[in-house]
Scaffold this motif. Structure first.
Motif, short mmCIF file in Angstrom:
data_model
loop_
_atom_site.label_atom_id
_atom_site.label_comp_id
_atom_site.label_asym_id
_atom_site.label_seq_id
_atom_site.Cartn_x
_atom_site.Cartn_y
_atom_site.Cartn_z
N GLU A 47 0.28 -0.90 0.22
CA GLU A 47 0.46 0.51 -0.14
C GLU A 47 0.18 1.21 -0.44
N THR A 48 2.24 1.28 -0.10
CA THR A 48 3.05 2.20 0.57
C THR A 48 4.01 2.56 -0.57
N PRO B 233 5.82 -2.95 -5.26
CA PRO B 233 5.37 -2.71 -5.96
C PRO B 233 4.64 -4.41 -6.37
N LEU B 234 3.61 -4.73 -6.12
CA LEU B 234 3.29 -6.19 -6.79
C LEU B 234 2.78 -5.58 -8.82
N TYR B 235 3.19 -6.86 -9.45
CA TYR B 235 2.79 -6.62 -10.89
C TYR B 235 3.99 -7.29 -11.49
N GLU B 236 3.22 -7.52 -13.00
CA GLU B 236 3.90 -8.56 -13.37
C GLU B 236 4.53 -8.44 -15.19
N VAL B 237 5.22 -9.35 -15.46
CA VAL B 237 5.74 -8.61 -17.31
C VAL B 237 5.67 -9.89 -17.52
N ALA B 238 4.95 -9.97 -18.34
CA ALA B 238 4.35 -11.31 -19.44
C ALA B 238 4.60 -10.93 -20.62
N LYS C 205 2.45 -5.17 -16.44
CA LYS C 205 1.24 -4.64 -15.41
C LYS C 205 1.70 -4.20 -14.20
N ILE C 206 1.03 -3.15 -13.39
CA ILE C 206 1.11 -3.43 -12.16
C ILE C 206 0.02 -3.37 -11.81
N ASN C 207 -0.16 -4.39 -10.82
CA ASN C 207 -1.06 -5.77 -10.50
C ASN C 207 -1.11 -5.98 -9.17
N PRO C 208 -2.33 -5.11 -8.35
CA PRO C 208 -2.15 -4.45 -8.42
C PRO C 208 -2.23 -2.72 -8.33
N VAL C 209 -3.00 -1.54 -9.16
CA VAL C 209 -2.23 -0.44 -8.72
C VAL C 209 -2.72 0.33 -7.09
N ILE C 210 -1.97 0.87 -7.12
CA ILE C 210 -2.25 1.32 -5.66
C ILE C 210 -2.02 3.34 -5.80
N GLU C 211 -3.72 3.31 -6.25
CA GLU C 211 -3.83 4.82 -6.52
C GLU C 211 -3.75 5.55 -5.53
#
Lengths: 391, 315
Positions: free
Chosen positions: B247-248, B252-257, B262-268
């Motif tokens: 959340e901070t 960051p959670l992301y994938e590279v496929a 792709k940031i997944n999930p995006v923290i707005e």
């Protein structure tokens, strides 16, 4: 029956690996081993060897990948030398500790520094205590035969211990020699498909390589050592079977003109060829000199060594490796240890020669024998002597 | 390119009940790394072979003659999990071809290692195995230091964290360098799939893991692994710390496929980093200006990631 051909020894080792129907090879290039793995790569590329060749990014990864392929039940081979073998060091202990019957050819080469691509036995002597079965080949035929035998010995369920075949870098690996090449059917009959005891298989999950706490570590190591010591009997069995099938006899210690010999030269590897000529010349000159050659280095052939030196007044051991700050060469130290309990034993002298590709000449053998006669008369003056040094 | 064979997703009430890393193992209380492994191997299922590096997860799970592993597991050494897995994969491939390997179905070959075993001592073996395109999944469980040997810094330790070899002191802020960006180093190998994940988001983690396992070719998962012992936070906080890390924007959670990030999930709206740093003793010594600096670094990294994701999406 097979045929007689001329072939570079490295390529013959590759041929042996092919005839052993190896499933997996993981290797990294290093001189003077490269011809072995180049040839194996070509065999795989041409479809002559049905194996997976993993061209890894280091020797450390080569031995690690070999552990992986062997752990799923693949007959596994690698080859290396010198710095490459040193880089494998950590994993050599693990391959033997996990009882993975990997076979490795070592094209023996000196260790840095200074960097030297040329031959001696420093590389394998630094790995002496890694728990591997270890052989020294004198000739190309022997390197070929030992490679095939090594799989049968290592994979025997009484043994399950990796095995290394040492062949001198360049002076053996890169020379062209005559070979009696067996037929594939003959090799298949001698060496059937690898039948692993335990593998990584989701249908029968096992844990390999767990933590050994102090309550169990000693017992596991004792068990491992017993398997290595017990390999001695299996080696003799396999050699007997090999002799019946192929007509070539193998013994842990080879003797040459030792009958009535006062002084025995002891050596390992391809230099024994020169030693034999030196012995012939000295015999002709009336000196009672013979030769013993170490073929089996691990497990150490205690009884055969004791029997081989029986009746001699002195043994002059020539090592192609220096144990820095120690009692001389490693083969000499072990021979001395093996003879120490005997009530009557010969004088044992240690000589270091042939480091980093320096030739061991006929004259060097004469010098060694002369010095040994001097010691017999005057008593020892040095812990060991380095031969052929430019002062 | 990523070849996905199955798009089914894990759902909350349909999670597999089997545990492949058994209870009763010797992990510390509240271990976030073990939680990640439990979830990862639930996603993997029984047709899996694990090649483990030396580290916490190796010693806590395999005290001979006991084992916590209900799937085949092998440990060789510290720096070579990727090479061992490469061998296992190659061995099975050739034996199958020759009709000599018993299990005649897809098997997940999985290498697991900590951050030290991946970012430091095992980086060469990892790079080699990725480049050679072995069909395997490498999982780095990142607890940001050498915890097994007693909390020494690794190249994955974040800036400002105190460890026993990057201690805070009159002349030191603790770790003086930035965390090595391992997922991006892996991404530079152009492998078909990689993802960062966190066990505080179990469904996200398991779905990413399944994608990694089902992809043909080398894949990589980087799992955030909170360590109460080494990070000096309360033992019941591993899940919360993981959530705060995401959340901070710290992790960051992301994938590279297929090369696309792709940031997944995006923290707005990202929480301030102090919320993540405060419960952890390893950051206790930081002064307000240090925390400001860390906030700046986190923002910079996150924004760079967002730009990359936008760029990849627009292609």
């Amino acid at each position: 029956m097979g045929k007689r051909i001329g072939l570079e020894v490295s390529l013959a080792v590759s041929e042996a690996v092919k005839m052993a129907r190896v499933d997996a090879v993981a290797a990294y290039p290093i001189t003077p081993q490269t011809h072995i793995v180049e040839e194996l790569s070509q065999m795989v590329a041409d479809g002559d060897l049905d194996a997976d060749f993993i061209m890894v990014e280091s020797e450390h990864s080569a031995m690690s990948a070999c552990c992986g392929t062997s752990a799923v039940g693949a007959r596994t081979f690698t080859a290396t030398a010198a710095q490459g073998l040193a880089l494998m060091h950590e994993i050599l202990f693990i391959a033997s500790g996990l009882r993975l019957p990997i076979v490795m050819a070592i094209a023996n080469r000196a260790l840095s520094a200074p960097i030297s691509i040329w031959g001696d036995h420093s590389d394998v002597m630094a790995e002496r205590d890694t728990g591997w079965i270890q052989f020294f080949a004198e000739t190309g035929q022997e390197a070929f035969d030992l490679t095939i035998q090594a799989f049968k010995i290592a994979e025997d369920k009484r043994v399950l211990t990796p095995a290394a075949v040492n062949l001198d870098g360049f002076t053996l690996s890169h020379v062209i020699e005559p070979f009696d090449m067996p037929d594939q059917e003959e090799v298949d009959a001698f060496l059937p498909t690898f039948e692993p005891q335990v593998i990584l298989d989701p249908d029968n999950p096992v844990t390999m390589g767990p933590v050994g706490f102090p309550e169990i570590y000693t017992e596991i190591k004792k068990q491992q050592n017993e398997a290595l010591l017990g390999a001695h009997e299996v080696i003799l069995e396999v050699w007997e079977e090999f002799e019946k099938a192929f007509g070539r006899a193998y013994r842990p210690v080879e003797s040459y003109r030792t009958d009535g010999a006062e002084v025995l030269i002891s050596i390992a590897g391809s230099t024994a060829g020169t030693a034999r000529v030196a012995v012939d010349n000295m015999r002709e000159a009336g000196k009672k000199v013979g030769l013993i050659r170490t073929r089996l280095w691990r497990p150490y052939p205690f009884e055969e060594t004791r029997a081989a030196v029986k009746g001699a007044k002195a043994v002059a051991v020539i090592d192609r490796c220096l144990s820095f700050g120690g009692p001389g060469g490693p083969i000499c130290s072990e021979l001395r240890s093996a003879l120490y309990p005997l009530p009557e034993k010969p004088v044992v002298n240690s000589y270091i020669a042939g480091l980093g590709g320096r030739d061991i000449t006929l004259q060097d053998f004469y010098t060694v024998v002369e010095d040994t006669y001097r010691v017999l008369e005057e008593g020892p003056t040095d812990e060991y002597k380095m031969i052929g040094v430019r002062e | 390119m990523a070849e996905q064979t199955d798009d089914l997703e894990f759902l909350p009430r349909l999670l597999p009940p089997q545990e492949f890393v058994a209870e009763g193992n010797r992990a510390c209380q509240g271990c976030g790394e073990l939680l990640a492994l439990r979830q990862l191997f639930k996603a993997a299922g029984p047709d899996t072979i694990v090649c483990s590096a030396t580290g916490c997860m190796e010693i806590i799970s395999s005290p001979y003659p006991e084992t916590a592993w209900r799937i085949p597991w092998m440990h060789v050494a510290f720096e070579n999990a990727a090479s061992v897995a490469a061998g296992v994969e190659a061995g099975i491939k050739i034996l199958r071809k020759k009709g000599r390997y018993p299990a005649d179905r897809r098997i997940n070959i999985v290498a697991i290692a900590g951050d030290g075993g991946t970012a430091d001592i095992g980086l060469q073996a990892l790079s080699g195995a990725l480049e050679r395109w072995h069909d395997f999944t490498y999982i780095c469980t990142d607890n940001e230091a050498y915890m097994n040997t007693g909390i020494q810094r690794s190249s994955s330790t974040p800036y400002g964290a105190a460890t026993t070899t990057s201690p805070a002191g009159k002349l030191s802020i603790g770790q003086q360098t930035q965390k090595k960006n391992l997922p991006m180093i892996v991404a530079a190998h152009d492998i078909p799939y990689l993802a960062t994940c966190c066990p505080s988001y179990p469904l996200d983690l398991m779905n990413k893991a399944r994608r990694a396992f089902e992809t043909i070719g080398p894949t990589y998962l980087h799992a955030f692994s909170a360590c109460p012992t080494g990070w000096r936070h309360p033992i019941d906080m591993a899940v919360e710390i993981g959530r705060l890390a995401v959340e901070t924007g710290v992790f960051p959670l992301y994938e590279v496929a297929g090369g696309k990030l792709k940031i997944n999930p995006v923290i707005e709206k990202r929480k301030p980093v102090i919320e993540y740093l405060k419960p952890q003793g390893r950051f206790r010594h930081l002064k307000p200006e240090d925390i400001e600096e860390i906030q700046r670094l986190v923002d910079e990294n996150y924004e760079r990631l967002v730009r990359r994701a936008e760029c990849d999406a627009s292609e």
